[in-house]
Design a protein around this motif. Structure first.
Motif, PDB file in Angstrom:
ATOM      1  N   ARG A  73       0.833  -1.215   0.000  1.00  0.00           N
ATOM      2  CA  ARG A  73       0.000   0.000   0.000  1.00  0.00           C
ATOM      3  C   ARG A  73       0.866   1.263   0.000  1.00  0.00           C
ATOM      4  N   ASP A  74       1.919   1.253   0.815  1.00  0.00           N
ATOM      5  CA  ASP A  74       2.814   2.410   0.844  1.00  0.00           C
ATOM      6  C   ASP A  74       3.502   2.600  -0.501  1.00  0.00           C
ATOM      7  N   SER A  75       3.860   1.517  -1.148  1.00  0.00           N
ATOM      8  CA  SER A  75       4.507   1.608  -2.458  1.00  0.00           C
ATOM      9  C   SER A  75       3.570   2.225  -3.487  1.00  0.00           C
ATOM     10  N   VAL A  76       2.314   1.826  -3.461  1.00  0.00           N
ATOM     11  CA  VAL A  76       1.336   2.399  -4.394  1.00  0.00           C
ATOM     12  C   VAL A  76       1.178   3.896  -4.137  1.00  0.00           C
ATOM     13  N   LYS A  77       1.136   4.292  -2.856  1.00  0.00           N
ATOM     14  CA  LYS A  77       1.041   5.721  -2.534  1.00  0.00           C
ATOM     15  C   LYS A  77       2.235   6.489  -3.091  1.00  0.00           C
ATOM     16  N   GLU A  78       3.431   5.923  -2.935  1.00  0.00           N
ATOM     17  CA  GLU A  78       4.633   6.605  -3.410  1.00  0.00           C
ATOM     18  C   GLU A  78       4.665   6.697  -4.938  1.00  0.00           C
ATOM     19  N   VAL A  79       4.210   5.646  -5.612  1.00  0.00           N
ATOM     20  CA  VAL A  79       4.190   5.681  -7.078  1.00  0.00           C
ATOM     21  C   VAL A  79       3.220   6.747  -7.574  1.00  0.00           C
ATOM     22  N   LYS A  80       2.138   6.940  -6.843  1.00  0.00           N
ATOM     23  CA  LYS A  80       1.184   7.977  -7.241  1.00  0.00           C
ATOM     24  C   LYS A  80       1.764   9.379  -7.083  1.00  0.00           C
ATOM     25  N   LYS A  81       2.769   9.542  -6.240  1.00  0.00           N
ATOM     26  CA  LYS A  81       3.404  10.847  -6.039  1.00  0.00           C
ATOM     27  C   LYS A  81       4.424  11.185  -7.121  1.00  0.00           C
ATOM     28  N   VAL A  82       4.832  10.193  -7.886  1.00  0.00           N
ATOM     29  CA  VAL A  82       5.875  10.403  -8.890  1.00  0.00           C
ATOM     30  C   VAL A  82       5.351  11.317  -9.993  1.00  0.00           C
ATOM     31  N   VAL A  83       6.173  12.276 -10.382  1.00  0.00           N
ATOM     32  CA  VAL A  83       5.840  13.149 -11.503  1.00  0.00           C
ATOM     33  C   VAL A  83       6.522  12.561 -12.735  1.00  0.00           C
ATOM     34  N   TRP A  84       5.730  11.944 -13.596  1.00  0.00           N
ATOM     35  CA  TRP A  84       6.272  11.283 -14.771  1.00  0.00           C
ATOM     36  C   TRP A  84       6.569  12.309 -15.859  1.00  0.00           C
ATOM     37  N   PRO A  85       7.627  12.090 -16.636  1.00  0.00           N
ATOM     38  CA  PRO A  85       7.941  13.051 -17.701  1.00  0.00           C
ATOM     39  C   PRO A  85       6.896  12.993 -18.815  1.00  0.00           C
ATOM     40  N   THR A  86       6.772  14.128 -19.508  1.00  0.00           N
ATOM     41  CA  THR A  86       5.862  14.150 -20.653  1.00  0.00           C
ATOM     42  C   THR A  86       6.509  13.385 -21.801  1.00  0.00           C
ATOM     43  N   ARG A  87       5.737  13.145 -22.831  1.00  0.00           N
ATOM     44  CA  ARG A  87       6.266  12.414 -23.989  1.00  0.00           C
ATOM     45  C   ARG A  87       7.427  13.186 -24.624  1.00  0.00           C
ATOM     46  N   GLU A  89       9.502  15.324 -23.135  1.00  0.00           N
ATOM     47  CA  GLU A  89      10.674  15.237 -22.267  1.00  0.00           C
ATOM     48  C   GLU A  89      11.351  13.866 -22.377  1.00  0.00           C
ATOM     49  N   ALA A  90      10.550  12.816 -22.410  1.00  0.00           N
ATOM     50  CA  ALA A  90      11.112  11.473 -22.524  1.00  0.00           C
ATOM     51  C   ALA A  90      11.841  11.290 -23.855  1.00  0.00           C
ATOM     52  N   THR A  91      11.250  11.818 -24.931  1.00  0.00           N
ATOM     53  CA  THR A  91      11.887  11.714 -26.242  1.00  0.00           C
ATOM     54  C   THR A  91      13.198  12.492 -26.266  1.00  0.00           C
ATOM     55  N   GLN A  92      13.200  13.700 -25.691  1.00  0.00           N
ATOM     56  CA  GLN A  92      14.422  14.499 -25.657  1.00  0.00           C
ATOM     57  C   GLN A  92      15.526  13.793 -24.872  1.00  0.00           C
ATOM     58  N   MET A  93      15.188  13.256 -23.723  1.00  0.00           N
ATOM     59  CA  MET A  93      16.204  12.575 -22.914  1.00  0.00           C
ATOM     60  C   MET A  93      16.727  11.333 -23.626  1.00  0.00           C
ATOM     61  N   THR A  94      15.862  10.619 -24.321  1.00  0.00           N
ATOM     62  CA  THR A  94      16.297   9.449 -25.078  1.00  0.00           C
ATOM     63  C   THR A  94      17.264   9.847 -26.177  1.00  0.00           C
ATOM     64  N   LEU A  95      16.962  10.936 -26.881  1.00  0.00           N
ATOM     65  CA  LEU A  95      17.870  11.421 -27.925  1.00  0.00           C
ATOM     66  C   LEU A  95      19.206  11.873 -27.343  1.00  0.00           C
ATOM     67  N   TYR A  96      19.188  12.515 -26.169  1.00  0.00           N
ATOM     68  CA  TYR A  96      20.437  12.903 -25.510  1.00  0.00           C
ATOM     69  C   TYR A  96      21.288  11.672 -25.193  1.00  0.00           C
ATOM     70  N   VAL A  97      20.641  10.641 -24.709  1.00  0.00           N
ATOM     71  CA  VAL A  97      21.372   9.410 -24.372  1.00  0.00           C
ATOM     72  C   VAL A  97      21.969   8.794 -25.624  1.00  0.00           C
ATOM     73  N   PHE A  98      21.192   8.703 -26.687  1.00  0.00           N
ATOM     74  CA  PHE A  98      21.715   8.141 -27.942  1.00  0.00           C
ATOM     75  C   PHE A  98      22.890   8.967 -28.469  1.00  0.00           C
ATOM     76  N   ALA A  99      22.767  10.286 -28.406  1.00  0.00           N
ATOM     77  CA  ALA A  99      23.854  11.143 -28.879  1.00  0.00           C
ATOM     78  C   ALA A  99      25.110  10.920 -28.041  1.00  0.00           C
ATOM     79  N   PHE A 100      24.949  10.816 -26.730  1.00  0.00           N
ATOM     80  CA  PHE A 100      26.085  10.571 -25.853  1.00  0.00           C
ATOM     81  C   PHE A 100      26.738   9.228 -26.162  1.00  0.00           C
ATOM     82  N   VAL A 101      25.935   8.211 -26.420  1.00  0.00           N
ATOM     83  CA  VAL A 101      26.467   6.885 -26.749  1.00  0.00           C
ATOM     84  C   VAL A 101      27.264   6.944 -28.051  1.00  0.00           C
ATOM     85  N   VAL A 102      26.760   7.652 -29.045  1.00  0.00           N
ATOM     86  CA  VAL A 102      27.473   7.769 -30.316  1.00  0.00           C
ATOM     87  C   VAL A 102      28.798   8.506 -30.119  1.00  0.00           C
TER      88      VAL A 102
END
Length: 128
Positions: A73-87, A89-102
């Motif tokens: 129950r506590d875990s579910v409460k904590e997951v509900k508090k998480v602020v998930w990135p927008t699509r 933001e997630a795409t930008q961070m993924t591209l940053y990671v790929f660029a760094f890997v290259v």
């Protein structure tokens, strides 16, 4: 820095007995599944599932089971508090990671080839 006292778990004799019964029911379910080897498969599976359900129910009546439920129950409460990135933001961070890997792959390749050239061609005199 928070100084919380350590969590102390007190197991009573009844809790230990409940856990022992839960383990015995679990083992009994497995034994029943194989002991009923001459019976139809559905009967063996039903016996296993019934004893497994009894084992789980017994476990959840013990203090350990109650703590596990509270943790869930506590875990579910904590997951509900998480602020998930927008699509975006997630795409930008993924591209940053790929660029760094290259960039790192190019750096490692150039470092490897430079060391290979220095060692084999300049120092050892081996011509590839």
């Amino acid at each position: 820095m928070s100084t919380q006292p350590p969590v102390e778990t007190v197991s009573t004799g009844a809790d230990k007995a409940k856990l022992a019964v839960a383990v015995l029911l679990l083992v009994g379910g497995i034994v029943a599944f194989y002991a009923l080897g001459q019976q139809d498969l559905w009967m063996r599976v039903v016996a296993l599932l019934v004893l497994l359900a009894a084992s789980v129910a017994t476990f959840f009546t013990a203090e350990s089971g109650k703590q596990l439920i509270a943790f869930g129950r506590d875990s579910v409460k904590e997951v509900k508090k998480v602020v998930w990135p927008t699509r975006k933001e997630a795409t930008q961070m993924t591209l940053y990671v790929f660029a760094f890997v290259v960039v790192m792959a190019l750096f490692m390749f150039l470092t490897d080839k430079t060391l290979e050239w220095v060692l084999y061609d300049l120092i050892l005199g081996w011509k590839g």
